[in-house]
Design a protein around this motif. Structure first.
Motif, short mmCIF file in Angstrom:
data_model
loop_
_atom_site.label_atom_id
_atom_site.label_comp_id
_atom_site.label_asym_id
_atom_site.label_seq_id
_atom_site.Cartn_x
_atom_site.Cartn_y
_atom_site.Cartn_z
N ASP A 155 -18.32 -116.59 51.84
CA ASP A 155 -17.25 -116.31 50.88
C ASP A 155 -17.61 -116.93 49.54
O ASP A 155 -17.43 -116.32 48.49
N GLY A 183 -25.17 -107.72 47.75
CA GLY A 183 -23.88 -107.45 47.13
C GLY A 183 -23.42 -106.00 47.13
O GLY A 183 -22.23 -105.73 46.99
N ASN A 187 -22.45 -107.65 51.70
CA ASN A 187 -21.39 -108.60 51.32
C ASN A 187 -20.93 -108.24 49.91
O ASN A 187 -21.28 -108.91 48.94
N ILE A 190 -20.38 -110.41 46.32
CA ILE A 190 -20.81 -111.80 46.44
C ILE A 190 -21.60 -112.22 45.20
O ILE A 190 -22.38 -111.43 44.64
#
Length: 268
Positions: A155, A183, A187, A190
């Motif tokens: 996170d 990204g 994720n 991020i």
């Protein structure tokens, strides 16, 4: 800074410490993060993805500790995280953190990785979501599969950067890994959440210049600098975090101030 909604329900935030360069104090910062959260009474799982096992050592799990399973077995699906996690031995807290220990078996995972290595950890963590409030991941100083696995689960990415030009230059590389490699699909969104300047000596002009450059490039995302100190090595020898070894040392005070910035809702 506000944290994005956690994909793993039940876990508040997953913090990953990363930089594709050694000698920046990354593992030390991760250990201090575990200490800080644990002292707040939070249930913390520390995940050591480095085969050197230095995070595990600073959390009291030395080479003499009896470890049946570690992070290597979790990544290869031969053990469950709930079964592999063991209590840390070096943090005085009402709620003792648990550790997925980093062992030399991670070298085999890196050399012969499972096809889904990068996403394995992210996909596995929901199985322990009810057991922990926060997760702290320490990654190896590289851009290979194990480091990517830790970043894919993150996170908040925290980049410890020694106040030296060669370390500062690696921030651009980490940015590229997050935006290009992870990204877009693995994720989404991020980015480097915080930069933590380490091994800082305000008497050195270069140190001050590096901190100024980082602050200019990452406004609002740079913690107070962490001073260089002999206490860092002494604490490792004692298999302790710095803050457990000497909580009043200036470097321990720096870490407390830095994590109060990163986790303001948990300010002591």
């Amino acid at each position: 800074m506000t944290h994005k909604t956690r994909k793993t329900k039940g876990v508040r935030v997953i913090y990953t410490f990363a930089l594709p360069k050694g000698g920046t104090g990354k593992t030390i910062c991760a250990a201090e993060g575990v200490y800080y959260l644990s002292r707040l009474g939070r249930r913390v799982l520390a995940i050591d993805l480095d085969q050197q096992g230095n995070l595990s050592h600073r959390l009291g799990l030395t080479k003499d500790a009896e470890i049946k399973y570690g992070s290597a077995q979790v990544l290869t699906a031969t053990a469950d995280a709930a079964d592999a996690a063991v209590p840390a031995l070096s943090i005085p807290a009402d709620v003792v953190p648990h550790v997925l220990v980093g062992t030399h078996e991670l070298a085999a995972v890196e050399s012969q990785p499972p096809a889904d290595l990068v996403t394995t950890l992210r996909d596995h963590l929901p199985s322990v979501a009810g057991e922990y409030d926060d997760i702290v991941i320490d990654t190896p100083p590289s851009a290979t599969g194990l480091a990517l696995a830790g970043l894919a689960a993150a996170d908040v990415v925290i980049a410890p950067v020694a106040t030296a030009t060669e370390s500062y230059d690696q921030l651009e590389r980490l940015d590229a890994i997050l935006t290009v490699t992870l990204g877009k699909r693995i994720n989404p969104g991020i980015r480097i959440g915080w930069v933590m300047p380490t091994r800082y000596d305000q008497r050195r002009i270069l140190d001050r210049e590096v901190v100024e450059a980082i602050t200019e490039h990452y406004p609002g995302r740079v913690t107070v600098p962490i001073r260089e100190a002999v206490t860092v090595k002494d604490a490792y020898t004692a298999a302790l975090t710095i803050s457990a070894y000497r909580p009043t040392a200036p470097v321990a005070v720096d870490y407390a101030a830095a994590f109060a910035q990163i986790m303001p809702e948990g300010n002591l």
